[in-house]
Write an enzyme that holds these catalytic residues in place. Structure first.
Site, PDB file in Angstrom:
ATOM      1  N   ASP A  25       0.802  -1.220   0.000  1.00 21.60           N
ATOM      2  CA  ASP A  25       0.000   0.000   0.000  1.00 21.60           C
ATOM      3  C   ASP A  25       0.840   1.277   0.000  1.00 21.60           C
ATOM      4  O   ASP A  25       0.419   2.316   0.517  1.00 21.60           O
ATOM      5  CB  ASP A  25      -0.982   0.018   1.198  1.00 21.60           C
ATOM      6  N   LYS A  77       1.959   2.074  -5.079  1.00 19.27           N
ATOM      7  CA  LYS A  77       2.566   1.518  -6.309  1.00 19.27           C
ATOM      8  C   LYS A  77       1.673   1.771  -7.525  1.00 19.27           C
ATOM      9  O   LYS A  77       2.151   2.141  -8.589  1.00 19.27           O
ATOM     10  CB  LYS A  77       2.783  -0.006  -6.151  1.00 19.27           C
ATOM     11  N   GLY A  97      -4.414  -4.345  -3.802  1.00 20.56           N
ATOM     12  CA  GLY A  97      -5.407  -3.317  -4.145  1.00 20.56           C
ATOM     13  C   GLY A  97      -4.614  -2.090  -4.544  1.00 20.56           C
ATOM     14  O   GLY A  97      -4.000  -1.455  -3.686  1.00 20.56           O
ATOM     15  N   HIS A  98      -4.569  -1.796  -5.829  1.00 20.54           N
ATOM     16  CA  HIS A  98      -3.759  -0.681  -6.328  1.00 20.54           C
ATOM     17  C   HIS A  98      -4.680   0.439  -6.795  1.00 20.54           C
ATOM     18  O   HIS A  98      -5.459   0.262  -7.736  1.00 20.54           O
ATOM     19  CB  HIS A  98      -2.850  -1.163  -7.465  1.00 20.54           C
ATOM     20  N   GLN A 117       2.117  -6.074  -3.084  1.00 17.46           N
ATOM     21  CA  GLN A 117       2.544  -6.152  -1.680  1.00 17.46           C
ATOM     22  C   GLN A 117       3.831  -5.330  -1.497  1.00 17.46           C
ATOM     23  O   GLN A 117       4.026  -4.382  -2.227  1.00 17.46           O
ATOM     24  CB  GLN A 117       2.745  -7.604  -1.218  1.00 17.46           C
TER      25      GLN A 117
HETATM   26  P1  GDP Z   1      -0.675   0.267  -3.540  1.00 20.38           P
HETATM   27  O1  GDP Z   1      -1.259  -1.019  -3.071  1.00 20.38           O
HETATM   28  O2  GDP Z   1       0.789   0.370  -3.263  1.00 20.38           O
HETATM   29  O3  GDP Z   1      -0.988   0.580  -4.965  1.00 20.38           O
HETATM   30  O4  GDP Z   1      -1.360   1.403  -2.659  1.00 20.38           O
HETATM   31  P2  GDP Z   1      -2.936   1.510  -2.278  1.00 20.38           P
HETATM   32  O5  GDP Z   1      -3.671   1.980  -3.458  1.00 20.38           O
HETATM   33  O6  GDP Z   1      -3.412   0.288  -1.602  1.00 20.38           O
HETATM   34  O7  GDP Z   1      -2.876   2.591  -1.136  1.00 20.38           O
HETATM   35  C1  GDP Z   1      -2.350   3.862  -1.341  1.00 20.38           C
HETATM   36  C2  GDP Z   1      -3.446   4.891  -1.038  1.00 20.38           C
HETATM   37  O8  GDP Z   1      -2.866   6.176  -0.944  1.00 20.38           O
HETATM   38  C3  GDP Z   1      -4.490   4.988  -2.135  1.00 20.38           C
HETATM   39  O9  GDP Z   1      -5.708   5.373  -1.562  1.00 20.38           O
HETATM   40  C4  GDP Z   1      -3.935   6.111  -3.020  1.00 20.38           C
HETATM   41  O10 GDP Z   1      -4.959   6.785  -3.750  1.00 20.38           O
HETATM   42  C5  GDP Z   1      -3.352   7.013  -1.993  1.00 20.38           C
HETATM   43  N1  GDP Z   1      -2.177   7.780  -2.407  1.00 20.38           N
HETATM   44  C6  GDP Z   1      -1.177   7.452  -3.266  1.00 20.38           C
HETATM   45  N2  GDP Z   1      -0.231   8.412  -3.269  1.00 20.38           N
HETATM   46  C7  GDP Z   1      -0.657   9.364  -2.414  1.00 20.38           C
HETATM   47  C8  GDP Z   1      -0.101  10.602  -1.965  1.00 20.38           C
HETATM   48  O11 GDP Z   1       0.982  11.023  -2.337  1.00 20.38           O
HETATM   49  N3  GDP Z   1      -0.843  11.303  -1.036  1.00 20.38           N
HETATM   50  C9  GDP Z   1      -2.036  10.872  -0.560  1.00 20.38           C
HETATM   51  N4  GDP Z   1      -2.671  11.606   0.326  1.00 20.38           N
HETATM   52  N5  GDP Z   1      -2.576   9.709  -0.973  1.00 20.38           N
HETATM   53  C10 GDP Z   1      -1.882   8.968  -1.867  1.00 20.38           C
HETATM   54  P1  IMO Z   2      -0.805  -4.253  -2.207  1.00 17.96           P
HETATM   55  O1  IMO Z   2      -0.323  -4.801  -3.524  1.00 17.96           O
HETATM   56  C1  IMO Z   2      -0.971  -4.595   2.113  1.00 17.96           C
HETATM   57  C2  IMO Z   2      -0.991  -8.637   3.786  1.00 17.96           C
HETATM   58  C3  IMO Z   2      -2.264  -9.103   4.485  1.00 17.96           C
HETATM   59  C4  IMO Z   2      -1.664 -10.064   5.511  1.00 17.96           C
HETATM   60  C5  IMO Z   2      -0.517 -10.713   4.734  1.00 17.96           C
HETATM   61  C6  IMO Z   2      -0.874 -12.060   4.120  1.00 17.96           C
HETATM   62  O2  IMO Z   2      -2.105  -3.560  -2.290  1.00 17.96           O
HETATM   63  O3  IMO Z   2       0.262  -3.442  -1.570  1.00 17.96           O
HETATM   64  P2  IMO Z   2      -2.351 -12.787   2.028  1.00 17.96           P
HETATM   65  O4  IMO Z   2      -3.774 -12.503   1.715  1.00 17.96           O
HETATM   66  O5  IMO Z   2      -1.366 -12.321   1.021  1.00 17.96           O
HETATM   67  O6  IMO Z   2      -2.122 -14.217   2.397  1.00 17.96           O
HETATM   68  O7  IMO Z   2      -2.080 -11.958   3.390  1.00 17.96           O
HETATM   69  O8  IMO Z   2      -0.166  -9.798   3.706  1.00 17.96           O
HETATM   70  N1  IMO Z   2      -1.190  -8.156   2.405  1.00 17.96           N
HETATM   71  C7  IMO Z   2      -1.142  -6.873   2.049  1.00 17.96           C
HETATM   72  N2  IMO Z   2      -0.997  -5.755   2.796  1.00 17.96           N
HETATM   73  N3  IMO Z   2      -1.038  -4.500   0.774  1.00 17.96           N
HETATM   74  C8  IMO Z   2      -1.149  -5.600   0.017  1.00 17.96           C
HETATM   75  O9  IMO Z   2      -1.095  -5.560  -1.336  1.00 17.96           O
HETATM   76  C9  IMO Z   2      -1.257  -6.858   0.651  1.00 17.96           C
HETATM   77  N4  IMO Z   2      -1.406  -8.127   0.218  1.00 17.96           N
HETATM   78  C10 IMO Z   2      -1.353  -8.914   1.299  1.00 17.96           C
HETATM   79  O10 IMO Z   2      -2.931  -8.018   5.081  1.00 17.96           O
HETATM   80  O11 IMO Z   2      -1.107  -9.342   6.573  1.00 17.96           O
HETATM   81 MG    MG Z   3      -2.816  -1.703  -1.841  1.00 18.15          MG
END
Ligand code: GDP
Ligand code: IMO
Ligand code: MG
Length: 429
Positions: free
Chosen positions: A13, A16, A40-41, A230
């Site tokens: 999270d 990416k 979840g991207h 991840q």
């Molecule tokens: P990922 O799994 O690495 O793609 O990240 P996620 O999408 O799960 O979580 C990142 C969250 O932060 C999402 O809600 C993005 O929209 C948000 N986000 C990404 N970059 C920024 C930033 O620079 N500032 C803020 N406030 N939110 C951001």
């Molecule tokens: P993105 O790509 C954050 C965490 C789960 C749990 C552990 C194992 O959005 O960054 P799993 O379902 O893979 O067996 O869970 O890994 N986890 C993540 N945490 N971002 C993710 O993906 C994750 N994918 C798995 O919360 O702790």
């Molecule tokens: Mg994510």
């Protein structure tokens, strides 16, 4: 041409998805190399917000090919829903999305097994996303899995039934039954019916030998960006085992998850948040269980993109960041969510940990078993809103000091700073 890589340096999270979307215009092909719908991207553009789980984050750039590599595991139901969402934004995934025949399938019974295993662990549960990740990778490595290419075989449903039966026997061994769990709000039978329908959709997309395709494209000069899921601290080997995911999230995963030789790895973009978050169980040295942690969660809207769970929050962990940079050979750092720290008077950074009386400058093997006390260094906050900054010169000097301190500690340059969730909120350094 070499393959460039974007991957997470923390517990996932890191942003990416957003950064892949920002860098995609410089590439011809975007390819996911591991993980599955546990990811979840989030992408934000033109006042839209989309969360991708399986489909690469280059999908909204019409002229780019997106590839789901052999290292990924796919749930056809989640994939079908995602495809519909993507199509509702005028993207054309049926034209520019290719899927490796070697990618493994997540079966409905994998979802049940994930839930049964977590139930069995009780308080020691991993906090999995319950997407069937661990059971499907287990079947892959025990050579029992079903692959996307298998859906084209005449005997696919017989292979499916055999594997399903063996899973049902395992579920009984956990003293569970198919009626004990809901899958994404459906009963097992409902979900399985949907899965069977969505297999047809999945197998109607271009299914390819993606390793051959990618190597040929690379040789012809096409620019490829590999997208990780991840983060490094959730890697099956280098994360805080067993509180990890079941794939190789580090750069080495690009080689096995796409079939790219190590000598063809180019730039490695390591994404990190200006602080830290973690979802699920496991050690978190800089975790803040107080009002400051709550403020980070609120300001950063730190709730899981896949499960909606509140993310645990804490200060930036430089010891873990240096470790992640080393394991991945990061050439460029990209810091996200700097704006979340806009209203903090003082910010802390962790330089090392004390575990059972011993000082560590990296997360050691012992990290899961012992009480950890982080050594924190305070730095002044910038107390200025940065969400409208688009140039380095506009950034407050104290943020530049924070950037310089991280670069010094990590011996790696910060290439970009993200100042908000939108595609346009990015500053080149
Ligand atoms: P990922 O799994 O690495 O793609 O990240 P996620 O999408 O799960 O979580 C990142 C969250 O932060 C999402 O809600 C993005 O929209 C948000 N986000 C990404 N970059 C920024 C930033 O620079 N500032 C803020 N406030 N939110 C951001
Ligand atoms: P993105 O790509 C954050 C965490 C789960 C749990 C552990 C194992 O959005 O960054 P799993 O379902 O893979 O067996 O869970 O890994 N986890 C993540 N945490 N971002 C993710 O993906 C994750 N994918 C798995 O919360 O702790
Ligand atoms: Mg994510």
């Amino acid at each position: 041409m070499n393959v460039d890589v974007i991957l997470g340096l923390q517990w996932g999270d890191e942003g990416k998805g957003k950064i892949v979307d920002v860098l995609a215009p410089g590439y011809d092909i975007i390819a996911r190399f591991q993980g599955g719908p546990n990811a979840g991207h989030t992408l934000e553009f033109d006042h839209h917000k989309v969360i991708l789980h399986t489909i690469p984050s280059g999908i909204f750039h019409q002229d780019k090919i997106n590839v789901i590599g052999n290292g990924v595991v796919i749930d056809p139901v989640i994939f079908a829903k995602e495809l519909a969402v993507v199509e509702s934004f005028n993207a054309q995934p049926r034209k520019n999305l290719y899927i490796s025949k070697r990618a493994h399938l997540i079966l409905p019974t994998h979802r049940l097994l994930d839930a049964a295993q977590e139930k069995e662990k009780g308080a020691a549960k991993i906090g999995s996303t319950l997407k069937g990740i661990s059971p499907s990778y287990t079947d892959k490595y025990s050579r029992n899995g079903l692959r996307v290419g298998d859906t084209l075989r005449n005997d696919f449903w017989s292979l499916y039934d055999t594997l399903r039966q063996s899973h049902l026997r395992l579920i009984q061994m956990f003293n569970c039954s198919v009626d004990d769990f809901q899958i994404d709000g459906m009963s097992f039978n409902e979900f399985e019916q949907q899965w069977k329908k969505d297999i047809a959709l999945l197998s109607s997309l271009p299914l390819i030998d993606s390793e051959v395709f990618l190597n040929a494209q690379m040789k012809s000069g096409k620019r490829i960006l590999a997208e990780g899921a991840q983060g490094t601290l959730l890697d099956i080997d280098f994360g805080s085992y067993p509180f990890v995911t079941s794939s190789h999230t580090v750069c080495g995963g690009v080689c096995t998850g796409l079939g790219i030789a190590p000598r063809h790895i180019g730039n490695v973009f390591g994404i990190f948040k200006a602080y830290c978050t973690r979802v699920g169980s496991g050690p978190f040295p800089t975790e803040l269980s107080d009002d400051t942690g709550e403020k980070l969660r609120k300001n950063g809207f730190e709730f899981g993109s896949t499960t909606g769970r509140p993310r645990r929050c804490g200060w930036l962990d430089l010891a873990a960041l240096r470790y992640a940079i080393e394991l991945n050979g990061v050439s460029h750092l990209i810091m996200t969510k700097a704006d979340v720290l806009d209203t903090f008077e003082t910010i802390q950074m962790c330089s090392s940990y004390n575990i059972a009386g011993k000082e560590y400058s990296y997360p050691p093997y012992e990290i899961c078993d012992q009480q950890i006390s982080p050594s924190l260094i305070p730095v002044n906050g910038w107390n200025t809103a940065i969400t409208n900054c688009t140039q380095k010169q506009e950034l407050p000097s104290r943020l530049l000091d924070y950037v310089a301190a991280i670069e010094k500690a990590c011996e790696t340059n910060i290439h970009m700073v993200s100042t908000g969730p939108d595609r346009k909120q990015i500053v080149s350094m």
